[in-house]
Design an enzyme around this catalytic site. Structure first.
Site, PDB file in Angstrom:
ATOM      1  N   GLY A   1       7.611  -8.911  57.405  1.00 37.66           N
ATOM      2  CA  GLY A   1       6.387  -9.423  57.323  1.00 37.66           C
ATOM      3  C   GLY A   1       5.593  -9.085  58.533  1.00 37.66           C
TER       4      GLY A   1
ATOM      5  N   PHE B   1       5.058 -10.761  61.349  1.00 34.45           N
ATOM      6  CA  PHE B   1       5.621 -10.909  62.538  1.00 34.45           C
ATOM      7  C   PHE B   1       7.099 -10.874  62.708  1.00 34.45           C
ATOM      8  CE2 PHE B   1       3.544 -14.695  61.406  1.00 34.45           C
ATOM      9  CZ  PHE B   1       4.559 -15.615  61.736  1.00 34.45           C
TER      10      PHE B   1
ATOM     11  N   LYS C   1      10.759 -16.284  56.916  1.00 29.33           N
ATOM     12  CA  LYS C   1      10.086 -15.507  57.851  1.00 29.33           C
ATOM     13  C   LYS C   1      10.715 -15.784  59.450  1.00 29.33           C
ATOM     14  CE  LYS C   1       5.578 -14.558  57.888  1.00 29.33           C
ATOM     15  NZ  LYS C   1       4.210 -13.950  57.353  1.00 29.33           N
TER      16      LYS C   1
ATOM     17  N   ASP D   1      -7.111 -10.215  57.236  1.00 32.86           N
ATOM     18  CA  ASP D   1      -5.764  -9.124  57.210  1.00 32.86           C
ATOM     19  C   ASP D   1      -5.695  -9.290  55.765  1.00 32.86           C
ATOM     20  OD1 ASP D   1      -4.322  -7.367  57.891  1.00 32.86           O
ATOM     21  OD2 ASP D   1      -2.833  -8.153  58.571  1.00 32.86           O
TER      22      ASP D   1
END
Ligand code: NAG
Ligand code: NAG
Ligand code: NAG
Ligand code: NAG
Ligand code: NAG
Ligand code: NAG
Length: 745
Positions: free
Chosen positions: A472, A474, A491, A588
């Site tokens: 993903g 980060f 994540k 984004d």
């Protein structure tokens, strides 16, 4: 009219040096004008002296045309106090430097100067200008100074160059007050004024009752005026600055014109015709859309005098007292069908062909765009409507209404007004259904559950590489099953991540407060030492790019699925922009950040870069341009300027990608609905227009996608290429053919 006969009076002897004994071009201190004497403007157009109206025994000091149409009075000094015989005298007194008119040794009228003019050292002169303006000058200094002028005290005649409005420094208002009757210059019951409360409008009242209201100035004219502007004969100007607010007109030719306001309040623009030696009516009166005074139809209704009954509720409103309305009495007005609820969002209904509602309690800003205006109205709970303040150049400026919309009249003005209605008024489309889902979660914003690191280590078999399902924004993403059997995606912020703690926190704060079926749901988080982990609902079909850019998998995306994905993303973004308690710009949006659940429903993810906005702050600058090239808008890439319109741009790119990636457009055409495909392409192109202000809002996008109305023609789209040094260049050219090709009919 009888003009005082040319009796040579004693005073004439004193002025033998002047061209004519009885006509002067100026009056100096202690000079006296008596009945029969006059002063004349340089060009001999206007003359000032004593006159008596035809069927009157009274005498007045006035200004009339001399060169033409002798006897047409344009201004009267002593309107209220008359002189009953020929004893009148007009002089410039040394004490106080005022013009004083007296008769029978009593002061009848004076120019009533302010204290500052009462100064012995002034050199004061009275002059009648070529415009018809009687001016008291101070010529003691190099720069002449106006101490007093008749144009500050208009009567029944609006002359070219005269200002109607307010001097903000002195507070003086210049209004028009028609005569009582044709033979009686005393003030009648009507009053025309420029009301400077809120956004200025012209009002007419009779006594204390408002008889007429114009709409506000729209850049060219006051709404409701039947006058064309620009026109070949005169130019109309409206001026609003820190010093004064007024309107005036100036002649473009040498024509002789005046606007006479008759005792019964009819304004007649007149032009002098030399050939026939007559005044002729130049255009029909300015106010043609009378609806029988002010607010005949009450709040939230519009009036049309040519309709019976004349009142009609605006869309989204219903009669307040139906019984009265049934008896053709709409004066109580209308009320909302659906109450506005600030928290659960709202939409705007556009209406056109009206004189705007009363703007006396409005707010305005001349430099805002329509989109900024919409946002400002959306952000203020008690805002009821918005509109561009100026129609020129495609519209600009912002007008906001905050209370009941009063005295709206139907006419030919094609300026749009956007009325705020409850979101549920836009029912019938899926937007309204989404609203319902949203409301529930808005109110229970409990703390997000925090998970222990141990629990997560156990669930992921210590972050086993085999459980990793992707990377993903980060860090790596793992799929695992929690103790309760729930499938989740985890994540983990990696140490080498380009994004860091700030983005992590941002994501938690942002997404924790959001719930919408097209946004990925955050289930919890874990912070422990250096570990930062987010736990999301699991998306069986991963991200959109893994399917879209895979030749085999993309075959599974038939047209209905693609359309569902486009609609879902649009609703998700709309929620972020307009419906959530905070306004959020994602920054984004790309195929990689759109996740698909087991049923191929899209959910927006990755809020690491998102920005929240509160209040009317809807655009911002950043020095650090982040996002993904190809999806970011030119203004953001080049200037670091981002707004909701940057997200709209990214959405447009996404749509075009979903429709055309790998040239697959033909492979799924079998399942497709050509009109829906074309409509989606069209909306996509509208979203990628070069200029942010040309792009639609997400609300418009959602509505355009579900409606069948005609869409605006898109302008040039933006294209830009990423450079190796991270600089992004905007190349704002694209082959016209390409657009036509894409959008072939
Ligand atoms: C003179 O002007 C002042 C202030 O505007 C006003 O109050 C007063 O009534 C005026 N006097 C006359 C005689 O018009
Ligand atoms: C219309 O209704 C209002 C009350 O809302 C009332 O005051 C008014 O007199 C009515 N007008 C007529 C003409 O009946
Ligand atoms: C008007 O709007 C512009 C642009 O949004 C803004 O910069 C300015 O501060 C606003 N002025 C006022 C008085 O609100
Ligand atoms: C609108 O509401 C704000 C507070 O939410 C208040 O300050 C403002 O005075 C209100 N405006 C009007 C015209 O009611
Ligand atoms: C999407 O997920 C469902 C449920 O897991 C699965 O049956 C389907 O094959 C997936 N589709 C794709 C294109 O992977
Ligand atoms: C295509 O889509 C439009 C709009 O959704 C719909 O009205 C029309 O019936 C569809 N046509 C076909 C052939 O399915």
């Amino acid at each position: 009219m009888e003009i005082g006969s040319m009796i040579l009076l004693f005073s004439c002897v004193l002025f033998l040096l002047l061209s004519s004994c009885a006509t002067l071009d100026t009056i100096s201190t202690n000079q006296v004008i008596r009945d029969g004497d006059t002063i004349v403007s340089d060009d001999k157009m206007f003359e000032l002296g004593f006159f008596s109206p035809e069927r009157s025994k009274n005498w007045y000091v006035g200004i009339w045309y001399k060169k033409i149409s002798t006897g047409t009075v344009v201004w009267v000094a002593n309107r209220e106090t008359t002189i009953t015989d020929k004893s009148g005298m007009l002089e410039l007194s040394r004490q106080g430097n005022q013009l004083i008119c007296s008769g029978d040794n009593t002061v009848i009228w004076s120019s009533n100067l302010t204290v500052s003019a009462m100064n012995d050292n002034l050199v004061v002169v009275v002059q009648l200008l070529d415009t018809g303006n009687l001016v008291v000058w101070d010529r003691s200094t190099k720069n002449e100074r106006v101490i007093w002028q008749s144009f500050d005290h208009p009567g029944n005649t609006f002359l070219p160059g005269m200002k109607i409005g307010k001097d903000l420094a002195s507070g003086r208002e210049r209004v028009i007050i028609p005569w009582k009757s044709a033979d009686d210059p005393s003030p009648g019951p009507y009053l025309h004024w420029l009301d400077t409360n809120g956004y200025p409008q012209i009002f007419v009242r009779k006594g204390s009752v408002i008889r007429w209201r114009s709409g506000p100035w729209n850049g060219l004219k006051f709404q409701g005026w039947s006058i064309e502007n620009p026109n070949p004969i005169y130019s109309i100007q409206f001026v609003m600055n820190e010093k004064e607010i007024y309107y005036k007109y100036d002649l473009k030719s040498s024509a002789v014109q005046r606007v006479l306001v008759l005792p019964d309040d009819v304004a007649v623009p007149l032009q002098w015709m030399d050939q026939i030696q007559e005044w002729v009516v130049h255009t029909i009166g300015a106010a043609t859309d009378s609806c029988g005074g002010y607010g005949l139809c009450g709040p939230y209704a519009s009036c049309n005098a040519n309709r019976y009954p004349p009142c009609k509720c605006m869309a989204g409103f219903k009669p307040q007292v139906p019984d009265e309305w049934d008896r053709a009495n709409g004066s109580s007005g209308c009320e909302r069908k659906q109450d506005l609820d600030c928290m659960s969002g709202s939409g705007f209904k556009r209406i056109s062909g009206i004189v705007f509602p009363d703007t006396r309690r409005s707010w305005y800003n001349h430099s805002m765009t329509l989109e900024e205006c919409e946002m400002a109205c959306r952000m203020k709970c008690n805002c009821t409507a918005y509109a561009n303040s100026d129609i020129r150049n495609g519209g600009s400026g912002c007008l906001l209404w905050f209370d009941e919309l009063m005295d709206t009249r139907e006419n030919d003005d094609n300026q749009d007004l956007y009325i705020k209605l409850a979101a549920s008024e836009f029912a019938g489309d899926s937007y309204a259904r989404d609203k319902k889902d949203n409301n529930v979660q808005m109110e229970d914003l409990d703390e997000l559950p925090s998970f222990s690191l141990n629990k997560l280590i156990k669930a992921t078999d210590n972050f086993d590489i085999n459980k990793k399902i992707g990377e993903g924004g980060f860090g790596p993403v793992y799929k695992c099953v929690m103790e309760d059997g729930q499938e989740v995606a985890i994540k983990r912020l990696s140490e080498t991540s380009k994004q860091g703690l700030d983005e992590f926190k941002n994501e938690v704060i942002c997404i924790a407060k959001l719930q919408h079926r097209n946004l990925v749901k955050l289930i919890g988080y874990c912070m422990h030492g250096n570990e930062m982990i987010l736990i999301y609902e699991y998306m069986a079909n991963k991200s959109l790019d893994t399917i879209l850019f895979d030749e085999t998998k993309s075959l599974m995306l038939d047209w209905p699925r693609r359309l569902n994905i486009i609609h879902g993303i649009a609703r998700g973004i709309l929620y972020l922009h307009q419906d959530s308690r905070l306004q959020i710009i994602h920054r984004d949006l790309k195929a990689g950040n759109i996740l698909l659940d087991g049923d191929m429903n899209p959910k927006i993810s990755d809020f690491g870069l998102a920005r929240k906005f509160v209040g009317s702050d809807t655009a911002a600058m950043t020095r650090k341009v982040v996002g993904t090239y190809g999806y970011i808008s030119p203004e953001y890439a080049v200037h670091g300027r981002f707004s909701v319109k940057s997200d709209v741009f990214s959405f447009g790119v996404l749509v075009l990608e979903i429709l055309s990636v790998h040239g697959c457009i033909f492979t799924w055409l079998g399942s497709c609905n050509v009109s829906e495909v074309l409509r989606s392409i069209h909306v996509g192109l509208l979203c990628v227009q070069h200029h942010a202000h040309d792009r639609p809002t997400m609300l418009s996008v959602v509505l355009m996608l579900v409606s069948e109305g005609v869409l605006p023609q898109p302008k040039q789209p933006a294209f830009f290429t990423g450079q190796s040094d991270g600089e992004v260049q905007s190349v704002s050219s694209v082959d016209e053919d390409m657009i036509t090709h894409l959008y072939a009919r």
